[in-house]
Scaffold this active site. Structure first.
Site, PDB file in Angstrom:
ATOM      1  N   GLU A 174       0.854  -1.185   0.000  1.00  0.00           N
ATOM      2  CA  GLU A 174       0.000   0.000   0.000  1.00  0.00           C
ATOM      3  C   GLU A 174       0.890   1.235   0.000  1.00  0.00           C
ATOM      4  O   GLU A 174       1.772   1.388   0.846  1.00  0.00           O
ATOM      5  CB  GLU A 174      -0.908  -0.003   1.232  1.00  0.00           C
ATOM      6  CG  GLU A 174      -1.908   1.135   1.220  1.00  0.00           C
ATOM      7  CD  GLU A 174      -3.011   0.958   2.253  1.00  0.00           C
ATOM      8  OE1 GLU A 174      -3.644   1.964   2.594  1.00  0.00           O
ATOM      9  OE2 GLU A 174      -3.237  -0.184   2.701  1.00  0.00           O
TER      10      GLU A 174
ATOM     11  N   LYS B 212      -3.374   0.115  14.034  1.00  0.00           N
ATOM     12  CA  LYS B 212      -4.258   1.136  13.461  1.00  0.00           C
ATOM     13  C   LYS B 212      -5.674   0.698  13.799  1.00  0.00           C
ATOM     14  O   LYS B 212      -6.122  -0.362  13.361  1.00  0.00           O
ATOM     15  CB  LYS B 212      -4.078   1.235  11.946  1.00  0.00           C
ATOM     16  CG  LYS B 212      -5.022   2.221  11.269  1.00  0.00           C
ATOM     17  CD  LYS B 212      -4.778   2.265   9.757  1.00  0.00           C
ATOM     18  CE  LYS B 212      -5.745   3.221   9.068  1.00  0.00           C
ATOM     19  NZ  LYS B 212      -5.507   3.285   7.594  1.00  0.00           N
TER      20      LYS B 212
ATOM     21  N   GLU C 111     -10.352   4.935   9.245  1.00  0.00           N
ATOM     22  CA  GLU C 111     -10.581   4.537   7.855  1.00  0.00           C
ATOM     23  C   GLU C 111     -11.171   3.125   7.734  1.00  0.00           C
ATOM     24  O   GLU C 111     -10.763   2.326   6.906  1.00  0.00           O
ATOM     25  CB  GLU C 111      -9.275   4.652   7.057  1.00  0.00           C
ATOM     26  CG  GLU C 111      -8.728   6.067   7.024  1.00  0.00           C
ATOM     27  CD  GLU C 111      -7.447   6.206   6.233  1.00  0.00           C
ATOM     28  OE1 GLU C 111      -7.278   7.234   5.555  1.00  0.00           O
ATOM     29  OE2 GLU C 111      -6.613   5.280   6.287  1.00  0.00           O
TER      30      GLU C 111
ATOM     31  N   ARG D 171     -10.955  17.872  10.144  1.00  0.00           N
ATOM     32  CA  ARG D 171     -10.146  16.670  10.361  1.00  0.00           C
ATOM     33  C   ARG D 171      -8.849  16.989  11.108  1.00  0.00           C
ATOM     34  O   ARG D 171      -8.316  16.144  11.832  1.00  0.00           O
ATOM     35  CB  ARG D 171      -9.865  16.030   8.997  1.00  0.00           C
ATOM     36  CG  ARG D 171      -8.941  14.846   9.002  1.00  0.00           C
ATOM     37  CD  ARG D 171      -8.939  14.223   7.624  1.00  0.00           C
ATOM     38  NE  ARG D 171      -7.745  13.442   7.362  1.00  0.00           N
ATOM     39  CZ  ARG D 171      -7.482  12.837   6.212  1.00  0.00           C
ATOM     40  NH1 ARG D 171      -8.356  12.915   5.217  1.00  0.00           N
ATOM     41  NH2 ARG D 171      -6.378  12.156   6.030  1.00  0.00           N
TER      42      ARG D 171
ATOM     43  N   ASP E 194      -2.232  14.393   6.812  1.00  0.00           N
ATOM     44  CA  ASP E 194      -1.787  13.093   6.287  1.00  0.00           C
ATOM     45  C   ASP E 194      -0.596  13.230   5.354  1.00  0.00           C
ATOM     46  O   ASP E 194      -0.754  13.126   4.132  1.00  0.00           O
ATOM     47  CB  ASP E 194      -2.946  12.401   5.563  1.00  0.00           C
ATOM     48  CG  ASP E 194      -2.630  10.963   5.180  1.00  0.00           C
ATOM     49  OD1 ASP E 194      -1.660  10.403   5.713  1.00  0.00           O
ATOM     50  OD2 ASP E 194      -3.356  10.397   4.339  1.00  0.00           O
TER      51      ASP E 194
ATOM     52  N   GLU F 170       3.995   9.113  -1.087  1.00  0.00           N
ATOM     53  CA  GLU F 170       2.571   9.024  -1.395  1.00  0.00           C
ATOM     54  C   GLU F 170       2.010  10.334  -1.925  1.00  0.00           C
ATOM     55  O   GLU F 170       1.227  10.349  -2.878  1.00  0.00           O
ATOM     56  CB  GLU F 170       1.802   8.594  -0.144  1.00  0.00           C
ATOM     57  CG  GLU F 170       0.306   8.534  -0.337  1.00  0.00           C
ATOM     58  CD  GLU F 170      -0.454   8.154   0.928  1.00  0.00           C
ATOM     59  OE1 GLU F 170      -1.693   8.157   0.882  1.00  0.00           O
ATOM     60  OE2 GLU F 170       0.194   7.861   1.956  1.00  0.00           O
TER      61      GLU F 170
END
Length: 703
Positions: free
Chosen positions: A171, A291, A295, A340, A369, A397
């Protein structure tokens, strides 16, 4: 010892050995090629005769083998290993001495004693790190007569987080498939596993999480534990502990229980039994990374419990074995009217002091993020009773994947050097993370890994510098971005002075260049949906409101930016008053954070003398032009850099130029629809229309 060393050297020579052919990047910064400067090489060779290594633990064997391999390549001669020092000069003495005045057991002391060289430490791990440092001293061309270095790591757990899955995918991975060949393990051990361990040990990394934080419960099964055990056995001689990410719902998924409630006695017993099983296979297992309730991942909140309830259950299971649970603070609610930015602080700040002693909370460097630029997370400094681990992202990312040249040491340093003011001026994030500010018993710094099965490990050759920089800063966060860049370049690409200076400048400026052509002035989260690649500032609909771009930039006729002051979400109130004073006034807020905290009128005059709109255009255009300049600068080093490595970087810079133009045109044309202002001179309006640009972005969303 002799037989074991022969095996290690055979493997090292085969996989990481010296090569006269084109350089494919596999050897990273551990290039032990013959020193080109003949006078310098003769000086080193004349001063070094033997390696003196005593009792042979596996880690000492690794240190000794590395020294012998490295010196043979650098000096062009074999350096013998012997158990005791001879009367002749030129011994490299590996010395374990518990009385050494070092801050901890992993530190080392390099010094010259007469005509001998000493690598001293309290433990074999310190000797291992000192051996790599000795080789680095030679690789970077420093005189042996000046050998005098005493250093200890400032962070205890210096770890990579691999987001690797059971099917071999990664990922947010951009360098091929997983390094771990799960289907072949445990029977087949790829020699690359040892090379991975060596590379990490060379920069002081001592821990690795082998699987994705979006974890499959399968990793806890009898099928996968022997596979993880096999990796741990390879990593152990290089001082590296294995951790695993776990799925919080494992008791229900694997154990057949009707619940995974952390306060349920049967659930707690299941975790205690599973942890005991893991330690039976891997006695030095590090612990769990979690985690949860983020999400869509399961967690304690599914049962009306809080994060501390979940972490403490796992901490109790790990405590008898000395293990640690690291609980990620990356949580946020899908609230179209919320911010957020604030969620992690709101959920974790009230829990300070309620976590078990062997539990840590892992906080991303910024509150959203891993954006190209973020203010430091307000959680740093806000939990004095709970050890906070730093989480950086090494994999790119949000930084252009493997086509973009972006050196991340300046990003890491920007966060670490930020002042929280929690205990007055000088209360930096680094002092929070290393434990000196709040006297944490446990400290950790994690980096989401950028490695993969690509031959050169990281896809983009220059991205190797980010892995290297993370390790060096986790060891010593006071090192400068420039010093690390020079060190890496000397070991990896060239030591020719002009080329070294050019490459160092390219590295140091690359991150700011990227910010300018993608998210200048504090814009954030305007990249392509899901894939997180390319521009999509027009994104208004997604599975969650906080996965859209308009949620963050809030462009309208009256201006652009997210108001996080008292008149907006008031996220700024989560920081110390001194920080609020710095960032709370749009007239004095540093421009890099302006649109993070303020909704600003298009025609507002900024400190640069330009209006907001003109400054935004200026940065997009100049940022794009900076990539063209990077191409020109890189072309000048061609005679001094290996042809294969040079071509790899040149090709990716050409791709980055194309992508920068895509970003510039998309953002300038889209935001112009709100500003209604012309593109300022001397810049020309993009030749493409916004609709044409949107079609390019749309192709990246196809499956």
């Amino acid at each position: 010892m002799k037989r074991s060393l022969q095996v290690i050297l055979l493997v090292l020579g085969t996989c990481f050995g010296f090569s006269a052919s084109a350089d494919d990047g596999y050897r990273l910064w551990l290039k032990y090629d013959l020193i080109k400067n003949e006078a310098q090489r003769k000086q080193y060779a004349g001063a070094i005769k033997t390696i003196v290594s005593g009792p042979a633990s596996p880690i000492m064997q690794s240190a000794t083998a590395e020294l012998q391999l490295g010196l043979q390549g650098l000096l062009g001669k074999s350096v013998a290993i012997q158990p005791t020092a001879s009367g002749s000069a030129g011994n490299i003495i590996l010395k374990i001495d518990p009385t050494e005045k070092l801050a901890n057991d992993e530190g080392y002391h390099l010094y010259k004693k007469g005509s001998d060289f000493v690598i001293a430490a309290k433990t074999d791990k310190g000797v291992l790190y000192g051996s790599f440092a000795f080789l680095r001293h030679i690789q970077t061309g420093q005189p042996l007569g000046e050998l005098a270095e005493t250093t200890s790591p400032k962070i205890q757990l210096r770890m990579l987080n691999h987001w690797d899955n059971t099917n071999g995918s990664i990922e947010r991975g951009y360098a091929g498939a997983s390094l771990w060949k799960w289907f072949e393990l445990p029977e087949n051990l790829d020699p690359r596993y040892m090379d991975y361990a060596r590379a990490n040990a060379s920069i002081g990394i001592n821990s690795t999480v082998v699987n994705n934080v979006n974890a499959s419960a399968r990793f806890l099964t009898p099928e996968y534990l022997p596979k993880v055990q096999a990796l741990a056995n390879v990593f152990r001689p290089y001082g590296i502990k294995v951790f695993m990410s776990i799925n919080f719902a494992a008791p229900r998924i694997l154990g057949g229980l009707g619940t995974s409630d952390p306060l349920d006695p049967k659930v707690r017993q299941w975790w205690a039994d599973k942890t005991k099983e893991i330690y039976a296979a891997i006695p030095d297992f590090g612990g769990f990374l979690v985690k949860a309730n983020s999400e869509g991942q399961p967690g304690p909140q599914d049962y009306g419990r809080n994060h501390a309830d979940g972490a403490n259950m796992l901490a109790e299971a790990l405590a008898p074995f000395g293990g640690v649970v690291i609980w990620r603070a990356f949580v946020y609610k899908a609230d179209p009217n919320g911010d957020r930015f604030k969620t992690a602080y709101e959920e974790f700040k009230p829990l300070d002091g309620t976590f078990k002693p062997n539990a840590m909370v892992q906080v991303k460097n910024g509150p959203i993020d891993f954006q190209p630029r973020e203010p430091f997370s307000p959680l740093f400094g806000a939990m004095p009773k709970t050890p906070l681990a730093m989480e950086f992202q090494i994999t790119q990312e949000y930084l252009g994947f493997s086509t973009n040249f972006v050196y991340l040491a300046p990003l890491f340093k920007e966060c670490l050097d930020s002042d929280t003011y929690i205990k007055g001026k000088g209360s930096t994030v680094a002092k929070v993370v290393d434990g000196t500010l709040h006297r944490y018993d446990k400290t950790a710094m994690a980096g989401v890994a950028n490695t993969g099965s690509d031959r050169n490990w990281t896809g983009h050759t220059m991205s190797q510098a980010n892995w290297y920089a993370f390790g060096r800063l986790a060891w010593d966060h006071t090192l400068s971005s420039e010093a690390i860049a020079q060190e890496w370049t000397k070991m990896t690409l060239t030591q020719e002075p002009k080329a070294l200076a050019t490459i160092t400048d390219l590295l140091l400026n690359s991150r700011e260049n990227y910010v300018n052509f993608t998210t200048p002035l504090g814009l954030h989260h305007i990249m392509g949906e899901s894939l997180h690649f390319g521009p999509q500032p027009w994104l208004a609909k997604s599975a969650r409101p906080d996965w859209t771009a308009v949620y963050y930039h809030r462009a309208a006729a009256d201006g652009i930016g997210f108001d996080r002051t008292k008149t907006g979400s008031n996220a700024l109130a989560q920081y110390a008053p001194e920080v609020q004073a710095q960032w709370g006034d749009p007239d004095t807020c540093p421009l890099p954070y302006l649109l993070w905290f303020h909704h600003v009128a298009w025609d507002k005059k900024l400190s640069t003398g330009r209006t907001l709109w003109d400054e935004l255009c200026h940065r997009y255009y100049e940022g794009t032009q900076s990539v063209a300049q990077m191409q020109k600068d890189w072309a000048t080093v061609k005679p001094e850099v290996d042809p294969e490595l040079f071509a790899d970087v040149a090709g990716r810079l050409a791709a980055q130029r194309r992508e920068a133009l895509w970003w510039r045109d998309a953002c300038v044309l889209y935001f112009q629809e709100f500003s209604k202002m012309p593109i300022p001179a001397p810049y020309q309006k993009p030749e493409r229309t916004l609709e044409e640009i949107k079609k390019i972005t749309a192709t990246y969303q196809l499956r």
